[in-house]
Structure formats: structure tokens, C-alpha cells
Design a protein around this motif. Structure first.
Motif, PDB file in Angstrom:
ATOM      1  N   ASP A  60     -27.557  24.039  37.587  1.00  0.00           N
ATOM      2  CA  ASP A  60     -26.226  24.428  38.045  1.00  0.00           C
ATOM      3  C   ASP A  60     -25.242  24.659  36.909  1.00  0.00           C
ATOM      4  N   ASN A  61     -25.670  24.392  35.670  1.00  0.00           N
ATOM      5  CA  ASN A  61     -24.793  24.603  34.523  1.00  0.00           C
ATOM      6  C   ASN A  61     -25.652  24.891  33.297  1.00  0.00           C
ATOM      7  N   LYS A  62     -25.885  26.179  33.039  1.00  0.00           N
ATOM      8  CA  LYS A  62     -26.797  26.578  31.974  1.00  0.00           C
ATOM      9  C   LYS A  62     -26.327  26.167  30.581  1.00  0.00           C
ATOM     10  N   SER A  63     -25.048  25.850  30.441  1.00  0.00           N
ATOM     11  CA  SER A  63     -24.548  25.445  29.136  1.00  0.00           C
ATOM     12  C   SER A  63     -24.868  23.992  28.827  1.00  0.00           C
ATOM     13  N   MET A  64     -25.307  23.242  29.834  1.00  0.00           N
ATOM     14  CA  MET A  64     -25.629  21.826  29.635  1.00  0.00           C
ATOM     15  C   MET A  64     -27.143  21.643  29.608  1.00  0.00           C
ATOM     16  N   THR A  65     -27.594  20.751  28.726  1.00  0.00           N
ATOM     17  CA  THR A  65     -29.022  20.496  28.584  1.00  0.00           C
ATOM     18  C   THR A  65     -29.304  19.008  28.744  1.00  0.00           C
ATOM     19  N   ILE A  66     -30.584  18.712  28.976  1.00  0.00           N
ATOM     20  CA  ILE A  66     -30.997  17.315  29.091  1.00  0.00           C
ATOM     21  C   ILE A  66     -32.374  17.171  28.466  1.00  0.00           C
ATOM     22  N   ASP A  67     -32.599  16.091  27.741  1.00  0.00           N
ATOM     23  CA  ASP A  67     -33.907  15.783  27.175  1.00  0.00           C
ATOM     24  C   ASP A  67     -34.703  15.033  28.237  1.00  0.00           C
ATOM     25  N   VAL A  68     -35.637  15.729  28.858  1.00  0.00           N
ATOM     26  CA  VAL A  68     -36.383  15.144  29.970  1.00  0.00           C
ATOM     27  C   VAL A  68     -37.217  13.951  29.518  1.00  0.00           C
ATOM     28  N   SER A  69     -37.668  13.964  28.264  1.00  0.00           N
ATOM     29  CA  SER A  69     -38.501  12.856  27.778  1.00  0.00           C
ATOM     30  C   SER A  69     -37.728  11.547  27.665  1.00  0.00           C
ATOM     31  N   SER A  70     -36.393  11.608  27.717  1.00  0.00           N
ATOM     32  CA  SER A  70     -35.588  10.393  27.613  1.00  0.00           C
ATOM     33  C   SER A  70     -35.112   9.877  28.967  1.00  0.00           C
ATOM     34  N   LEU A  71     -35.521  10.547  30.046  1.00  0.00           N
ATOM     35  CA  LEU A  71     -35.066  10.119  31.365  1.00  0.00           C
ATOM     36  C   LEU A  71     -35.552   8.708  31.680  1.00  0.00           C
ATOM     37  N   PRO A  72     -34.687   7.854  32.231  1.00  0.00           N
ATOM     38  CA  PRO A  72     -35.113   6.496  32.553  1.00  0.00           C
ATOM     39  C   PRO A  72     -36.154   6.444  33.654  1.00  0.00           C
TER      40      PRO A  72
END
Length: 396
Positions: A220-232
Motif C-alpha cells: 500500500d506504500n511503495k516508498s516504504m520497505t521492510i526486511d522480511v528476514s527480521s520479522l518477529p
């Protein structure tokens, strides 16, 4: 037991990337997952169907394969031993890939795991190149010399996505792509890979080889990213080796190259190439599916749509797919993998969805197969050095 990666014959690269990647797309006609891998000199991209449990990569070399760095696998050589060759073949035809020498060439038998057809193939070696990455953006191409694969004939390329000329083998063995890459790039390149299959033809999936991070853009916000390997919520369970081969043709005592995990009761395997979109194959001789799954679901059953038997109207949608009761696989130590409507129900049309379970037949090779539809929009990391599987819940 795996052969040590240091035995692999793929020549080491001068560069030292931490990770490499291949893009994945979903073919709308066949619902297969395809990628492109660069072969030879000059480098030519080959379209391949992704085979998570494939013993090795194979391509159709019968026509149009030209490369100055191609090498045949000479019988008795180290690459033939590493690939556990099935025998030798005299080169009697005109010079071409697989027939470039008067010596005998070793034979390995590639399998089309879509049709379950096994054919004759010859061991070959050539240069391949993949894109490097730091996990967030692509970097330069990195190459591996003497990558071991199988040259097959065009007789094996049946029922593939348009343009596909073979299969990319990610299986757990010395000549699977993950092991050859780990050997070629040395100790700093982790012996692991992660895969995220796309659920729609117009979205992108990816295979990461080597270490994390795995950076994804938010929907929903292409300017924001997330490191999936760090997900709790990233969960881990042990990977097991099946001592009995599940390939279409195998030698006595050969181990399976597919990936197995152990829930509280039986063995499960993860194999997206074998069952592309066809859901979970379920051995009804050992399991019964509880109709209570739909007991409180106010939708109407409709005529079955092959190969599925339980099909329904579906009018209520959520960000995680149609509104149905959640499913879960529970592995050792109560590690749970939740499956929501987007992965449990297969969309047939706008208003009809079918439960993604199939009858595994009276004599299945394994009791349960987790199909590709259940893997879509989930990230799975196969750590071969540590023999463990890490997985997210749906990234939707």
C-alpha cells in the motif's frame, strides 16, 4: 547425508557477492513459476520452470545452443561422479552440445516434474551468470564457470509455459543450483536460499541465494520497505532428508532431493514445481478432512471444477483472500504455519473458489504434498547448512 559443498566442480568466481537473485513470474496459462538464467558465452537468457525439489537444472540443448565455454561431461570425470551419473553414452552424431568429443559422455536423466516424464540426458558444463544484490537493490552480474546441468532433448519440453526450455533445479543435492553457487563463491556465501512465489501474473516473485536481508516494498506504500528476514513472526522448523528417492526414476538407495519437514504426525514435502497451482495433495487413506471447516460458512456448494472436489460461491473478501476458516500446519515444538483464504482456496472465477486439496491416490509417494498455491506470497528460507526451514505467514 549431503555431499560436502567443497566437492562441487563449479569453478570459483573472482568476485565475492553476499547474495544473488533470480526474478520469478507466474505464467497465466499454465500457472507455472518461471525464471530466466543466463547461460554460455555469449550469455543467452534461458527461460526455465522453477522446480523446488529438482535434482539438477536441465535445458533443451537440441537446437540453438551455441557457446564457446560449453564442456561435455566426460565419463569417469569428477563432475560425473558428483552428479551420480547413470552411465555412459558414445557420441555418434555430429558435433553439438552433448556430443563434442569422441570420448564417452556421462548420462544423467532429467525429469519434467509437471508431466512426471523422465528422459535421456547428458551431463554438460557451461558458464552461468546471475544478478548480485545487497538485499535491497540489484547489483552487477556475477558468473560461475563450469556449472553442471543436463542437456535434454526437445521431447522433454512438454506442457511448459510458452518459451520455457527446461527446469531450474533447486533440490538438496551436490549439483542443485543452491549448492553449486555456495561452492563457487566460497565460505562467505551462505549455503541457503529463500523463495517467494507470486500469486498473480503481473506481480514479481524472487529467489534469493546466499544471505539476507530480504527487502520488500509494502503493497500500500511503495516508498516504504521492510526486511522480511527480521520479522518477529518468522518461524523455524527442522529440515529432514528422506532416505527414499521421490524422483520419477532413481537408483537403489538414492535419497530424495526434495525438502521435508515433520509435523506432529507425518512427513510433508514442499514442492511447487510438481503441483504448480494444484494445492495440497492429501492421502485420504491416512487422513480425513473435517467437513466442520465449512460448517459455519454461509456460502453455497457448487459443481466441482477439476481437479478439485469442494467448490463454493465466495462473496465475502478480505485482504487475506476469501473469508473462510483459517487452516494451520503444526510442526515440531508446536511451530505453526497459518494458512488463510488466499492460500487455502483456489480462485476459479470471480464468484467460485475451490478448496485447494487433492486426493493423493491410493499409492502416493508421500502422505502429504504442500503445493505451490499454499506457498504464494509467503517467504520460505531453506538453510541447507543448518538443515532448517524458516517461513513467514502470508506477506499480504
Amino acid at each position: 547425508m549431503l555431499v560436502l559443498v567443497s566437492l562441487c566442480q563449479a569453478q570459483k568466481s573472482a568476485s565475492k557477492p553476499k547474495a544473488l537473485l533470480l526474478p520469478i513470474s507466474k505464467d497465466p496459462s499454465t500457472v507455472q513459476y518461471i525464471t530466466r538464467l543466463n547461460f554460455g558465452t555469449p550469455s543467452v537468457p534461458k527461460t526455465l520452470v522453477v522446480d523446488l525439489g529438482g535434482r539438477y537444472t536441465w535445458i533443451d540443448c537440441a537446437e540453438g545452443y551455441k557457446s564457446s565455454t560449453y564442456k561435455p561431461g566426460i565419463c569417469g570425470s569428477a563432475p560425473c561422479s558428483l552428479a551420480e551419473s547413470d552411465g555412459c553414452n558414445k557420441c555418434l552424431s555430429a558435433p553439438k552440445p552433448g556430443c563434442t568429443t569422441k570420448n564417452s559422455i556421462c548420462v544423467i536423466n532429467p525429469e519434467n516434474t509437471v508431466t512426471e516424464h523422465v528422459d535421456f540426458g547428458e551431463l554438460a558444463m557451461d558458464k552461468i551468470s546471475l544478478q548480485s544484490t545487497d538485499g535491497s537493490k540489484p547489483g552487477p552480474l556475477d558468473s560461475v564457470s563450469d556449472f553442471i546441468f543436463s542437456c535434454a532433448t526437445d521431447m522433454l519440453v512438454i506442457d511448459f509455459a510458452r518459451g520455457a526450455k527446461g527446469m531450474l533445479g533447486l533440490g538438496r543435492n551436490p549439483v542443485g543450483l543452491p549448492t553449486q553457487l555456495a561452492s563457487a563463491f566460497g565460505g562467505g556465501f551462505r549455503h541457503k536460499f529463500a523463495i517467494c512465489l507470486p500469486s498473480k501474473p503481473k506481480t514479481n516473485g524472487v529467489i534469493f541465494f546466499g544471505d539476507s536481508p530480504y527487502i520488500f516494498h509494502q503493497i500500500d506504500n511503495k516508498s516504504m520497505t521492510i526486511d522480511v528476514s527480521s520479522l518477529p513472526r518468522l518461524a523455524y522448523t527442522k529440515l529432514y532428508i528422506n532416505p527414499v528417492s521421490t524422483a520419477g526414476a532413481s537408483r537403489k538407495g538414492e535419497q530424495s532431493t526434495e525438502y521435508f519437514v515433520r509435523p506432529k504426525t507425518d512427513s510433508h514435502k514442499l514442492d511447487p514445481a510438481f503441483h504448480q497451482q494444484q494445492g495440497i495433495r492429501w492421502n485420504k487413506n491416512k487422513h480425513t478432512f473435517d467437513e466442520a471447516f465449512f460448517a459455519n460458512w454461509n456460502e453455497s456448494r457448487v459443481k466441482p471444477v477439476k481437479p478439485f472436489k469442494d467448490c463454493y460461491t465466495a462473496t465475502v473478501r478480505t485482504p487475506l483472500g476469501v473469508a473462510v476458516p483459517d487452516l494451520a500446519f503444526v510442526f515440531e515444538n508446536n511451530v505453526k504455519w497459518d494458512i488463510y483464504g488466499a492460500n487455502s482456496m483456489v480462485e476459479i472465477s470471480r464468484d467460485v473458489h475451490c478448496l485447494g486439496f487433492l486426493d493423493g491416490g491410493s499409492n502416493p509417494r508421500t502422505s502429504i504434498v504442500i503445493g505451490a498455491h499454499q506457498l504464494e506470497d509467503n517467504l520460505l528460507q531453506f538453510d541447507l547448512a543448518a538443515s532448517k526451514l524458516a517461513f513467514t505467514e502470508t506477506l499480504l
